[in-house]
Design a protein around this motif. Structure first.
Motif, PDB file in Angstrom:
ATOM      1  N   ALA A 111       3.239  10.484  -1.282  1.00 35.86           N
ATOM      2  CA  ALA A 111       4.053   9.283  -1.088  1.00 35.86           C
ATOM      3  C   ALA A 111       3.315   8.248  -0.255  1.00 35.86           C
ATOM      4  CB  ALA A 111       5.380   9.652  -0.428  1.00 35.86           C
ATOM      5  N   HIS A 112       2.705   8.674   0.846  1.00 34.79           N
ATOM      6  CA  HIS A 112       1.971   7.751   1.710  1.00 34.79           C
ATOM      7  C   HIS A 112       0.763   7.165   0.982  1.00 34.79           C
ATOM      8  CE1 HIS A 112       3.554   7.595   5.855  1.00 34.79           C
ATOM      9  NE2 HIS A 112       4.134   8.738   5.541  1.00 34.79           N
ATOM     10  N   ALA A 113      -0.010   8.028   0.326  1.00 30.15           N
ATOM     11  CA  ALA A 113      -1.212   7.562  -0.360  1.00 30.15           C
ATOM     12  C   ALA A 113      -0.863   6.626  -1.515  1.00 30.15           C
ATOM     13  CB  ALA A 113      -2.013   8.761  -0.865  1.00 30.15           C
ATOM     14  N   SER A 114       0.180   6.953  -2.261  1.00 25.30           N
ATOM     15  CA  SER A 114       0.579   6.124  -3.395  1.00 25.30           C
ATOM     16  C   SER A 114       1.108   4.768  -2.943  1.00 25.30           C
ATOM     17  CB  SER A 114       1.648   6.841  -4.226  1.00 25.30           C
ATOM     18  OG  SER A 114       1.142   8.027  -4.790  1.00 25.30           O
ATOM     19  N   THR A 115       1.762   4.739  -1.796  1.00 18.88           N
ATOM     20  CA  THR A 115       2.270   3.474  -1.278  1.00 18.88           C
ATOM     21  C   THR A 115       1.130   2.516  -0.963  1.00 18.88           C
ATOM     22  OG1 THR A 115       4.284   4.470  -0.389  1.00 18.88           O
ATOM     23  CG2 THR A 115       3.558   2.414   0.622  1.00 18.88           C
ATOM     24  N   ALA A 116       0.068   3.042  -0.381  1.00 24.36           N
ATOM     25  CA  ALA A 116      -1.079   2.200  -0.037  1.00 24.36           C
ATOM     26  C   ALA A 116      -1.912   1.833  -1.257  1.00 24.36           C
ATOM     27  CB  ALA A 116      -1.956   2.918   0.994  1.00 24.36           C
ATOM     28  N   PHE A 117      -1.975   2.740  -2.236  1.00 26.48           N
ATOM     29  CA  PHE A 117      -2.803   2.542  -3.420  1.00 26.48           C
ATOM     30  C   PHE A 117      -2.295   1.347  -4.236  1.00 26.48           C
ATOM     31  CE2 PHE A 117      -4.346   4.566  -7.630  1.00 26.48           C
ATOM     32  CZ  PHE A 117      -5.588   3.958  -7.498  1.00 26.48           C
ATOM     33  N   LEU A 118      -3.205   0.477  -4.655  1.00 27.32           N
ATOM     34  CA  LEU A 118      -2.887  -0.722  -5.438  1.00 27.32           C
ATOM     35  C   LEU A 118      -2.039  -1.729  -4.674  1.00 27.32           C
ATOM     36  CD1 LEU A 118      -2.097   0.891  -8.932  1.00 27.32           C
ATOM     37  CD2 LEU A 118      -4.303   0.106  -8.032  1.00 27.32           C
ATOM     38  N   GLY A 119      -2.012  -1.589  -3.355  1.00 24.97           N
ATOM     39  CA  GLY A 119      -1.297  -2.553  -2.517  1.00 24.97           C
ATOM     40  C   GLY A 119      -0.007  -2.000  -1.978  1.00 24.97           C
ATOM     41  N   GLY A 120       0.178  -2.108  -0.667  1.00 25.20           N
ATOM     42  CA  GLY A 120       1.368  -1.573  -0.008  1.00 25.20           C
ATOM     43  C   GLY A 120       2.617  -2.392  -0.284  1.00 25.20           C
ATOM     44  N   ILE A 121       3.718  -1.979   0.340  1.00 27.61           N
ATOM     45  CA  ILE A 121       5.017  -2.595   0.078  1.00 27.61           C
ATOM     46  C   ILE A 121       5.014  -4.077   0.447  1.00 27.61           C
ATOM     47  CG2 ILE A 121       7.460  -2.565   0.708  1.00 27.61           C
ATOM     48  CD1 ILE A 121       7.131   0.484   1.180  1.00 27.61           C
ATOM     49  N   GLU A 122       4.519  -4.412   1.631  1.00 28.59           N
ATOM     50  CA  GLU A 122       4.496  -5.812   2.049  1.00 28.59           C
ATOM     51  C   GLU A 122       3.586  -6.641   1.159  1.00 28.59           C
ATOM     52  OE1 GLU A 122       6.524  -7.159   4.169  1.00 28.59           O
ATOM     53  OE2 GLU A 122       7.427  -5.179   4.412  1.00 28.59           O
ATOM     54  N   GLU A 123       2.483  -6.047   0.739  1.00 27.80           N
ATOM     55  CA  GLU A 123       1.572  -6.766  -0.157  1.00 27.80           C
ATOM     56  C   GLU A 123       2.233  -7.054  -1.501  1.00 27.80           C
ATOM     57  OE1 GLU A 123      -2.704  -6.070  -2.405  1.00 27.80           O
ATOM     58  OE2 GLU A 123      -2.326  -5.044  -0.498  1.00 27.80           O
ATOM     59  N   GLN A 124       3.015  -6.096  -2.001  1.00 27.00           N
ATOM     60  CA  GLN A 124       3.708  -6.313  -3.271  1.00 27.00           C
ATOM     61  C   GLN A 124       4.760  -7.414  -3.126  1.00 27.00           C
ATOM     62  OE1 GLN A 124       2.405  -5.038  -5.839  1.00 27.00           O
ATOM     63  NE2 GLN A 124       1.113  -3.603  -4.725  1.00 27.00           N
ATOM     64  N   ARG A 125       5.452  -7.429  -1.998  1.00 26.65           N
ATOM     65  CA  ARG A 125       6.441  -8.483  -1.773  1.00 26.65           C
ATOM     66  C   ARG A 125       5.769  -9.851  -1.676  1.00 26.65           C
ATOM     67  NH1 ARG A 125       9.974  -5.142   2.731  1.00 26.65           N
ATOM     68  NH2 ARG A 125      11.345  -4.058   1.262  1.00 26.65           N
ATOM     69  N   GLU A 126       4.630  -9.894  -1.005  1.00 27.62           N
ATOM     70  CA  GLU A 126       3.901 -11.155  -0.901  1.00 27.62           C
ATOM     71  C   GLU A 126       3.405 -11.598  -2.277  1.00 27.62           C
ATOM     72  OE1 GLU A 126      -0.005 -13.022   1.398  1.00 27.62           O
ATOM     73  OE2 GLU A 126       0.745 -11.027   1.924  1.00 27.62           O
ATOM     74  N   ARG A 127       2.928 -10.634  -3.073  1.00 26.32           N
ATOM     75  CA  ARG A 127       2.468 -10.965  -4.427  1.00 26.32           C
ATOM     76  C   ARG A 127       3.628 -11.504  -5.258  1.00 26.32           C
ATOM     77  NH1 ARG A 127      -0.045  -6.743  -5.182  1.00 26.32           N
ATOM     78  NH2 ARG A 127      -2.161  -7.576  -5.017  1.00 26.32           N
ATOM     79  N   LEU A 128       4.781 -10.872  -5.142  1.00 23.15           N
ATOM     80  CA  LEU A 128       5.951 -11.314  -5.894  1.00 23.15           C
ATOM     81  C   LEU A 128       6.346 -12.729  -5.468  1.00 23.15           C
ATOM     82  CD1 LEU A 128       8.283 -10.752  -7.844  1.00 23.15           C
ATOM     83  CD2 LEU A 128       9.505  -9.625  -5.974  1.00 23.15           C
ATOM     84  N   ALA A 129       6.363 -12.992  -4.163  1.00 25.09           N
ATOM     85  CA  ALA A 129       6.738 -14.307  -3.664  1.00 25.09           C
ATOM     86  C   ALA A 129       5.750 -15.376  -4.151  1.00 25.09           C
ATOM     87  CB  ALA A 129       6.784 -14.296  -2.142  1.00 25.09           C
ATOM     88  N   THR A 130       4.477 -15.045  -4.135  1.00 26.53           N
ATOM     89  CA  THR A 130       3.461 -15.984  -4.600  1.00 26.53           C
ATOM     90  C   THR A 130       3.652 -16.318  -6.067  1.00 26.53           C
ATOM     91  OG1 THR A 130       1.859 -15.173  -2.974  1.00 26.53           O
ATOM     92  CG2 THR A 130       0.980 -16.380  -4.871  1.00 26.53           C
ATOM     93  N   ARG A 131       3.934 -15.294  -6.863  1.00 32.24           N
ATOM     94  CA  ARG A 131       4.108 -15.513  -8.295  1.00 32.24           C
ATOM     95  C   ARG A 131       5.407 -16.248  -8.594  1.00 32.24           C
ATOM     96  NH1 ARG A 131       1.810  -9.739 -10.815  1.00 32.24           N
ATOM     97  NH2 ARG A 131      -0.360 -10.093 -10.149  1.00 32.24           N
ATOM     98  N   LEU A 132       6.365 -16.178  -7.680  1.00 33.35           N
ATOM     99  CA  LEU A 132       7.598 -16.948  -7.823  1.00 33.35           C
ATOM    100  C   LEU A 132       7.417 -18.394  -7.374  1.00 33.35           C
ATOM    101  CD1 LEU A 132      10.255 -14.360  -6.574  1.00 33.35           C
ATOM    102  CD2 LEU A 132      10.160 -15.375  -8.869  1.00 33.35           C
ATOM    103  N   GLY A 133       6.261 -18.669  -6.762  1.00 29.88           N
ATOM    104  CA  GLY A 133       5.985 -20.006  -6.278  1.00 29.88           C
ATOM    105  C   GLY A 133       6.570 -20.311  -4.933  1.00 29.88           C
ATOM    106  N   ILE A 134       6.874 -19.249  -4.172  1.00 26.84           N
ATOM    107  CA  ILE A 134       7.457 -19.430  -2.848  1.00 26.84           C
ATOM    108  C   ILE A 134       6.357 -19.580  -1.801  1.00 26.84           C
ATOM    109  CG2 ILE A 134       8.927 -18.394  -1.078  1.00 26.84           C
ATOM    110  CD1 ILE A 134      10.380 -16.925  -3.304  1.00 26.84           C
TER     111      ILE A 134
END
Length: 375
Positions: free
Chosen positions: A352-375
């Motif tokens: 669970a810990h390793a998978s969370t960090a792999f390909l970008g952690g939770i905060e990174e995914q939220r930031e990516r989502l916000a960026t793609r939403l144009g926020i």
């Protein structure tokens, strides 16, 4: 959003669950993760020849089954449930997806048949020294040579990099970030295995010193390929996390209905019920996001859409949250035995810990989502 699995998909789930239960028992997992390769070659080949898992979603012309992302979801969920240790994710979710996305027919014809029949292990090198996606190709530089291209630099935290036969490498060229294929048997390539938190998923640092390489797709087109590949890989990883989280809940409920304390089953205590209910809520919320992303990836009309680019980080973030929470609660609900090496709870906690960090952690995914939403 729900997916209605048909009879063939249900049969695939039953077959893979039975196979993983037999081949990845607790003892087998511990034995395999103690080795440098991290898996048994005969089991890897059986996955390809008996179940056709490596080629499941690959085109029939390359030896695959021509199935879709929904079938891939079924397999990945079951892999997460069993904490399967193998180079499957690196070979299929990373390398094979990158080749498919690239549209390079020559590279696909050369490499995909070997992936489908289990004779080839492949991976993707795309991270820099900090563990971030190397979108500019700073970690590895490609220069022209009389025979094509050569690579110099380092690939960091490469999944199964020390056992791979072929490595797809993100590198900088004069025309921009590009993607190359390197054969690990060619000169100039060395690998150093790393100690990892999740010992069932191996990683390595790679060094390239004038290593011969073959360009995939067009020079300067690497960023687009990698960005789309990683979105698909995030959805695939979220599916695997979902399977692991569900198994943690199942383990907790099973233990709560068996373990007695103060003359009662601990599952009768309100605090235990609430924890299990909270786990279920988190998992079902993640399931909706993951299944929605899978449906988008499975439909050719939305497989390269803005909607998928929003769904991928959302699925990864929610699946990571659910898995982290379920793995932590699983240990706590098991009490003292859940903290021991002999119990399997820590295998899921580490994954669970390793998978969370792999390909970008939770905060990174939220930031990516916000960026793609144009926020």
């Amino acid at each position: 959003m729900s997916i209605i699995f048909d009879q063939e998909q249900q049969a695939l789930r039953e077959a893979t669950r039975q196979f993983f239960t037999e081949q990845f028992s607790s003892d087998a997992i511990r034995s395999q993760m103690a080795t440098s390769r991290g898996f048994e070659d005969k089991v890897w080949l059986r996955m390809a020849t008996e179940l056709g898992l490596q080629g499941l979603a690959l085109p029939e012309e390359y030896g695959g089954a021509g199935a879709g992302f929904v079938e891939q979801l079924v397999v990945l969920e079951e892999m997460g449930r069993a904490v399967v240790g193998s180079p499957y994710f690196s070979t299929v979710a990373l390398a094979a997806n990158a080749l498919t996305v690239s549209g390079d027919a020559a590279a696909q014809k050369e490499l995909l048949p070997g992936i489908a029949d289990g004779s080839m292990i492949a991976t993707l090198s795309f991270l820099d020294a900090s563990g971030a996606v190397d979108v500019d190709g700073h970690a590895v530089v490609a220069t022209t040579s009389p025979d094509g291209f050569v690579l110099d630099g380092r690939g960091y935290f490469v999944s199964d990099g020390h056992v791979a036969d072929k490595i797809l490498v993100v590198a900088a060229t004069a025309a921009g970030t590009s993607l190359f294929v390197v054969d690990t048997q060619w000169p100039g390539v060395t690998a150093a295995e790393l100690d990892t938190l999740d010992q069932t998923r191996k990683q390595a640092h790679l060094t390239f010193e004038q290593a011969p390489a073959v360009l995939v797709s067009r020079e300067g087109g690497g960023s687009e390929i990698v960005e789309r590949t990683l979105d698909l890989a995030r959805i695939a990883l979220a599916a695997e996390q979902l399977g692991g989280a569900q198994r943690c809940l199942d383990m907790s409920v099973e233990y709560a209905t068996m373990r007695s304390q103060f003359g009662r089953k601990i599952g009768s205590f309100q605090a235990v019920k609430h924890r299990c209910a909270d786990m279920l809520i988190a998992i079902e919320a993640a399931r909706s996001a993951v299944y929605h992303a899978v449906q988008l990836a499975a439909d050719p009309a939305t497989a390269d859409s803005n909607e998928l680019r929003l769904a991928a980080p959302m699925a990864k973030a929610l699946a990571s949250e659910a898995y982290m929470y379920a793995a932590r609660q699983n240990i706590q609900l098991h009490g003292g035995i859940g903290c021991t090496w002999e119990h399997d709870a820590h295998l899921y906690y580490r994954r669970a810990h390793a998978s969370t960090a792999f390909l970008g952690g939770i905060e990174e995914q939220r930031e990516r989502l916000a960026t793609r939403l144009g926020i």
